[in-house]
Design a protein around this motif. Structure first.
Motif, PDB file in Angstrom:
ATOM      1  N   ASP A 915     -66.200  26.075   5.474  1.00 31.10           N
ATOM      2  CA  ASP A 915     -66.077  25.541   6.830  1.00 31.10           C
ATOM      3  C   ASP A 915     -66.041  24.016   6.703  1.00 31.10           C
ATOM      4  O   ASP A 915     -67.077  23.359   6.634  1.00 31.10           O
ATOM      5  N   GLU A 916     -64.836  23.466   6.662  1.00 33.44           N
ATOM      6  CA  GLU A 916     -64.697  22.031   6.397  1.00 33.44           C
ATOM      7  C   GLU A 916     -65.302  21.180   7.511  1.00 33.44           C
ATOM      8  O   GLU A 916     -65.757  20.061   7.275  1.00 33.44           O
ATOM      9  N   ALA A 917     -65.328  21.705   8.728  1.00 34.86           N
ATOM     10  CA  ALA A 917     -65.871  20.934   9.849  1.00 34.86           C
ATOM     11  C   ALA A 917     -67.376  20.748   9.743  1.00 34.86           C
ATOM     12  O   ALA A 917     -67.949  19.870  10.392  1.00 34.86           O
ATOM     13  N   SER A 918     -68.039  21.566   8.909  1.00 27.05           N
ATOM     14  CA  SER A 918     -69.499  21.500   8.840  1.00 27.05           C
ATOM     15  C   SER A 918     -69.999  20.175   8.287  1.00 27.05           C
ATOM     16  O   SER A 918     -71.142  19.798   8.533  1.00 27.05           O
ATOM     17  N   GLN A 919     -69.174  19.460   7.541  1.00 28.97           N
ATOM     18  CA  GLN A 919     -69.635  18.197   6.961  1.00 28.97           C
ATOM     19  C   GLN A 919     -69.993  17.162   8.023  1.00 28.97           C
ATOM     20  O   GLN A 919     -70.740  16.226   7.756  1.00 28.97           O
ATOM     21  N   ALA A 920     -69.473  17.329   9.233  1.00 27.74           N
ATOM     22  CA  ALA A 920     -69.822  16.394  10.303  1.00 27.74           C
ATOM     23  C   ALA A 920     -71.313  16.413  10.592  1.00 27.74           C
ATOM     24  O   ALA A 920     -71.891  15.411  11.039  1.00 27.74           O
ATOM     25  N   ILE A 921     -71.961  17.558  10.313  1.00 29.38           N
ATOM     26  CA  ILE A 921     -73.405  17.682  10.567  1.00 29.38           C
ATOM     27  C   ILE A 921     -74.192  16.711   9.696  1.00 29.38           C
ATOM     28  O   ILE A 921     -75.271  16.251  10.074  1.00 29.38           O
ATOM     29  N   THR A 922     -73.659  16.401   8.517  1.00 24.75           N
ATOM     30  CA  THR A 922     -74.428  15.569   7.581  1.00 24.75           C
ATOM     31  C   THR A 922     -74.447  14.094   7.969  1.00 24.75           C
ATOM     32  O   THR A 922     -75.257  13.336   7.450  1.00 24.75           O
ATOM     33  N   GLY A 923     -73.536  13.665   8.858  1.00 25.76           N
ATOM     34  CA  GLY A 923     -73.428  12.241   9.180  1.00 25.76           C
ATOM     35  C   GLY A 923     -74.715  11.599   9.657  1.00 25.76           C
ATOM     36  O   GLY A 923     -75.194  10.616   9.051  1.00 25.76           O
ATOM     37  N   PRO A 924     -75.331  12.100  10.737  1.00 25.00           N
ATOM     38  CA  PRO A 924     -76.590  11.483  11.206  1.00 25.00           C
ATOM     39  C   PRO A 924     -77.686  11.517  10.139  1.00 25.00           C
ATOM     40  O   PRO A 924     -78.453  10.559  10.014  1.00 25.00           O
ATOM     41  N   TYR A 925     -77.761  12.625   9.388  1.00 22.73           N
ATOM     42  CA  TYR A 925     -78.788  12.696   8.350  1.00 22.73           C
ATOM     43  C   TYR A 925     -78.585  11.600   7.312  1.00 22.73           C
ATOM     44  O   TYR A 925     -79.533  10.933   6.891  1.00 22.73           O
ATOM     45  N   ARG A 926     -77.348  11.390   6.902  1.00 21.94           N
ATOM     46  CA  ARG A 926     -77.077  10.396   5.856  1.00 21.94           C
ATOM     47  C   ARG A 926     -77.316   8.974   6.367  1.00 21.94           C
ATOM     48  O   ARG A 926     -77.724   8.099   5.606  1.00 21.94           O
ATOM     49  N   GLN A 927     -77.076   8.746   7.652  1.00 20.98           N
ATOM     50  CA  GLN A 927     -77.361   7.431   8.214  1.00 20.98           C
ATOM     51  C   GLN A 927     -78.850   7.127   8.195  1.00 20.98           C
ATOM     52  O   GLN A 927     -79.267   5.981   8.018  1.00 20.98           O
ATOM     53  N   LEU A 928     -79.649   8.159   8.363  1.00 25.53           N
ATOM     54  CA  LEU A 928     -81.097   7.973   8.407  1.00 25.53           C
ATOM     55  C   LEU A 928     -81.763   8.081   7.039  1.00 25.53           C
ATOM     56  O   LEU A 928     -82.923   7.726   6.893  1.00 25.53           O
TER      57      LEU A 928
END
Length: 999
Positions: A915-928
């Protein structure tokens, strides 16, 4: 002759006929049933009676000299055969006594044959000449022996051979017994559709009577503590059942909880029965040894169990029944062996182990979609260790299976011994947590010895100026939906990074051969290589979201000052590992971006990063070290590959984690979602997709599954380490020039350095390292080959052709060179040449999936659809879930006009695709979590934790600190974590609250 003599002769003749017929049956058709056991017993009794009668007959015959000479010889051979037969009644026909068994069989059949020759001659069925009769009988015996051997062994060795289905199920509902099955979503099944009583899996002590050494080894093993007698596992299932119900937890129970699941007791919440004997049984002997058939290598408990018909005799409480059972097994162990040691357990060990050491999740478990979980089998199968992978960097002297490492031979007089040895049922691996919690010093030592036996090495290899930050390298992208690393079992799409045209920086290496020097005030880059040498799967393996595995680099000067430290463990080595360390793990997040740190794999929705080292490969780790003006005249750098079975947070949660009832959830909700009204008291929720709950480590330790009611302090094992000394020069000294020293014996070190760079996409630097291999050993094809691999990834086809042709000139049949040359030809459109090179590869490695997929793809491009289908089906025979094979088969069947089969493979391709769209979930986590975002980059550096000798924390650390403050201020839902300051004790931390997002 007297009537008594005639009676003896008749009785003896009848006994001999019975013994011959029963011997043929017992030898050629061993079976575990009452009829066979009765024949065994009758054979023994008849043998004793016949021995007495033989003795009487021989005494009378020798005294009266009436019998024909050939008959007397035959009777003598029969008596000689009877002696070892009588001995075997006492000793048992154990493996150690097989010489006696075959003497007994050989002498007895020769004697019976000679007597039969006389009888047949007397009836005119054989020539009357004695020599001819004997020759005829010997000829018959010579034919009978291999036929009996074939009936006994050849057919049995093919029994239950593990083979994959032509098509995997299109959904999890097609696995195991399906949604209505009692054990679903585990794929496990029981013959006859029945349940198995719990006690069957709880009677390992009945095996101890004959296999005491093996029992004692198992008693300390991780298998024994696989179930709710393991606090880490127990907590994960309690949490899972509280969150998503009992049925999904059967997915785990198929391999972990046989005494609970197969008796139909797992529908009851485990908290209600956790202290019952069946919940504390673990994996007993009967669990693995009653597996009668393994259906595929798709894992997930994909096997059939069989409830042995005669088990009740083995476990009987009646001492006479037990004695008779044990006597019968010793008398003829073959039926017992066949029930509990199937051919695939020895011949297809890895495929057998794959049934539990490879998993996937799907809708019935995670309410989401298919995702690959941990997977020890596929990367082993595709590697050089298995002898089935064509593209490995290194190969062992001979192929190895799971048992070669994890069931090593130990000396034993156990009844199951072979040449005085048994395969260890300690199953040495990496679980140091259980023997620590169980206070089992012997098992802990065996595990630590295994971890430190040289399976991995660490090499502080190179040093260079750190004048500019590293740039992203080429990125390998895999389309499979997976939380585990993907290695040589699949081909990756390579996306060049921004370092595509950046030349490799000059280095000083190897550091133990040159005398490296740096100046005060300089920043330098230290490169450390971690190599897997005797590891048959990714390192680390198993549930890699749960471990602490990291590389520590520490620099101490001659004044005793610590001037650099990456990978520090807080609380004097007992707390969490600092977040900026170089970790080997899979970092996953749920739908709200909370890290998966409670063994809640079912909530995984995206992977932040996976970093594991393939078998026979390496990882090159970069550290940026600032040399303080206060540094002494010499620094000793120490690199340690460190391993702790469970992360600090995970252990605290497993033993004392509970929902923080004091938390102001309404405030959290308002701050994370500004539209929520102040009066809202909605608590943080737990669903199948996420867990926003905050946890405190304050739960009572009463009744935990450990020897003592306390949180264990898990040991940190140094798996491998290396040290080098670096001279320190004044700041005013000239900059030390880079220098290298080449020695032929260092070719593997240069190769390892290059492999690590290649796998992270630093292609220019990798090629520079491989060039050193060609300089120290130009006749070694690996140097040229690996330059070609890097050039091919880079897209420099001209250079790839040049160096790969040099490698082919040195060894034209080397499979890995032919593979990459075939890949080159495929890239240039020369499909005939490409196909011929892939066929050379497959002639040596017929089970290499990527070679099969590439050849199938070429045949598709040549419109040879029927041939392509045959090749691609061979790939699915190795792995039914192979994504590329399904994709190409879909295209081939479309080309053939077979719409039905095209749709079948399309459905499976879509099932297994990420599910390629799932990587969007990681954005906020990686910012923090800047450290985790740094670790996610294919090429990255690590800096030191703040140290007294450093006037200021490095910029990256300052950013991380600012981020931590920001998190605490904003209370972002799911990521608000209490971050314990360096030096604070766990006891102090426990008084504070913490969330699932910490660490």
């Amino acid at each position: 002759m007297s009537s008594s003599g005639s009676s003896v002769n008749r009785a003896l003749s009848q006994l001999i006929v019975f013994l011959v017929v029963s011997a043929i049956y017992l030898y050629a058709f061993p079976q575990a049933n009452l009829f066979y056991a009765g024949v065994v017993l009758l054979h023994a009794i008849a043998g004793v009676v016949a021995s007495v009668l033989l003795l009487l007959w021989l005494a009378r015959s020798l005294f009266l000299r009436r019998a024909e000479p050939l008959v007397r010889v035959g009777m003598i051979f029969l008596f000689l055969g009877a002696i070892p037969g009588l001995t075997l009644i006492y000793t048992g026909a154990l493996r150690t006594e097989w010489t006696l068994v075959y003497i007994h069989i050989g002498a007895s059949f020769l004697g019976a044959g000679l007597i039969a020759a006389v009888w047949l001659g007397a009836h005119g069925w054989l020539p009357r000449h004695a020599i001819r009769r004997v020759a005829a009988v010997l000829a018959v015996l010579a034919v009978l022996a291999p036929v009996a051997r074939y009936l006994r062994e050849a057919r049995w060795n093919q029994h239950g051979r593990i083979a994959n289905p032509t098509l995997p199920p299109v959904s999890m509902d097609g696995e195991g017994d399906g949604p209505t099955g009692p054990f679903f979503p585990s794929s496990a099944q029981v013959y006859g559709g029945q349940k198995i009583p719990s006690k069957f899996f709880m009677e390992s002590d009945s095996c101890k009577r004959c296999h005491e050494d093996i029992y004692n080894q198992w008693n300390s093993s991780a298998h024994h503590f696989s179930s709710f007698n393991n606090q880490w596992y127990r907590k994960s299932i309690e949490y899972m059942q509280d969150s998503i119900g009992t049925k999904p937890s059967k997915w785990c129970g198929g391999c972990h909880d046989p005494a609970v699941l197969y008796a139909g007791k797992m529908d009851t919440p485990i908290k209600q029965i956790v202290h019952t004997p069946e919940a504390q049984a673990g994996l007993g002997c009967m669990m693995c040894h009653s597996i009668a058939d393994v259906k595929s290598t798709m894992g997930q408990g994909d096997f059939y169990l069989e409830y042995p018909k005669l088990h009740q005799f083995a476990a009987s409480k009646n001492p006479l029944v037990r004695e008779l059972h044990d006597f019968m097994i010793k008398l003829n162990p073959e039926p017992h062996r066949r029930v509990f040691l199937k051919p695939f357990m020895k011949q297809q060990t890895a495929e057998f182990c794959s049934s539990c050491h490879k998993v996937h999740l799907d809708v019935p478990v995670n309410h989401y979609r298919w995702i690959r979980g941990f997977n020890e089998y596929d990367n082993w199968q595709a590697s050089g260790v298995s002898g089935e992978g064509a593209r490995s960097f290194y190969y062992p002297a001979k192929a190895q299976q799971c048992a070669d490492c994890h069931m090593p031979l130990e000396r034993s007089n156990d009844m199951g011994n072979v040449a005085g040895k048994v395969h260890s049922h300690r199953f040495p691996g990496a679980n140091t947590a259980l023997p620590t919690a169980n206070e089992d010093a012997a098992q802990l030592k065996a595990t630590e010895d295994f971890l430190t036996s040289g399976a991995l090495t660490v090499d502080i290899f190179a040093l260079s100026p750190a004048s500019a930050p590293l740039k992203p390298g080429a990125v390998a992208q895999h389309e499979l939906a997976t939380t585990f690393a993907v290695g040589e079992e699949a081909e990756a799409k390579i996306t060049p990074g921004s370092s595509f045209n950046v030349e490799a920086a000059p280095i000083t290496a190897p550091l133990n051969r040159v005398q490296p020097a740096v100046r005060r005030g300089d920043s330098v880059r230290v490169d450390v290589v971690v190599r897997t040498k005797r590891v048959g799967h990714f390192f680390p393996g198993g549930t890699v979201d749960a471990y602490d595995t990291w590389l520590e680099l520490k620099g101490v000067d001659d004044k005793g000052q610590t001037i650099f430290w990456s990978g520090m463990v807080e609380d004097n080595g007992k707390g969490p590992v600092e977040k900026g360390a170089h970790f080997y793990r899979s970092l996953q997040v749920d739908a709200h971006g909370n890290p998966i740190n409670k063994r809640n794999a079912w909530a995984t929705r995206a992977v932040v990063y996976v970093r594991l080292i393939p078998p026979g490969a390496a990882d090159t780790v970069h550290f940026r070290m600032k040399i303080s003006e206060k540094t002494g005249s010499k620094i000793r750098l120490t690199a340690r590959l460190c391993y702790r079975k469970f992360a600090w947070w995970g252990t605290q949660f497993a033993f004392a984690g509970e929902r923080d009832e004091k938390r102001d959830y309404a405030r959290d909700l308002r701050q994370s979602k500004p539209g929520v009204a102040p009066g809202s008291d909605t608590p943080a929720t737990v669903t199948a997709d996420y867990d926003d709950t905050k946890y405190a480590f304050t739960q009572s330790l009463r009744g935990v599954s450990a020897k003592e009611e306390k949180i264990p302090d898990l040991p940190i094992v140094t798996v491998a380490q290396n040290e080098v000394a670096v001279d320190i020069l004044p700041a005013s000294a000239p900059a030390p020039p880079p220098k290298t020293q080449l020695a032929k014996e260092d070719w593997q070190r240069w190769n390892d350095y290059g492999i690590g760079l290649l796998l992270q996409g630093d292609l220019k630097a990798a090629q520079a390292a491989f060039e050193r291999v060609t300089e120290v050993d130009p006749q070694n094809p690996d140097g040229w080959l690996n330059i070609g691999r890097a050039a091919l990834q880079e897209g420099d086809l001209a250079r790839a052709r040049t160096v790969l042709e040099k490698a082919l000139a040195l060894n034209s049949k080397l499979a890995r060179t032919n593979f990459f040359y075939g890949s080159l030809m495929k890239s240039t459109g020369d499909y005939d040449q490409a196909a011929s090179h892939f066929q050379i590869v497959l002639a040596q490695y017929p089970h290499d999936r990527v070679a099969l997929n590439n050849l199938g793809r070429i045949l598709f491009l040549q419109r040879k659809y029927t041939e392509a289908v045959k090749v691609l089906q061979q790939s699915l025979a190795v792995d039914p879930e192979d994504l590329q094979a399904h994709y190409n088969l879909m295209l081939c069947y479309n080309g053939l006009g077979d719409e039905k089969m095209a749709k079948e493979h399309q459905a499976r391709y879509l099932r297994f695709k990420a599910d390629e769209a799932s990587q969007a979930i990681t954005g906020p986590y990686r910012q923090l979590n800047l450290e985790d975002n740094n670790e996610r980059q294919s090429i990255h550096e690590h800096v030191s934790v703040p140290l007294p000798i450093l006037n200021n924390a490095p910029a990256k650390r300052q950013a991380a600190s600012a981020t931590t403050i920001h998190i605490a201020t904003t209370n972002h839902v799911g990521t608000d974590a209490f971050v314990r300051p360096v030096g604070q004790t766990p006891a102090a931390a426990r008084a504070a609250t913490t969330s699932g997002a910490q660490r």
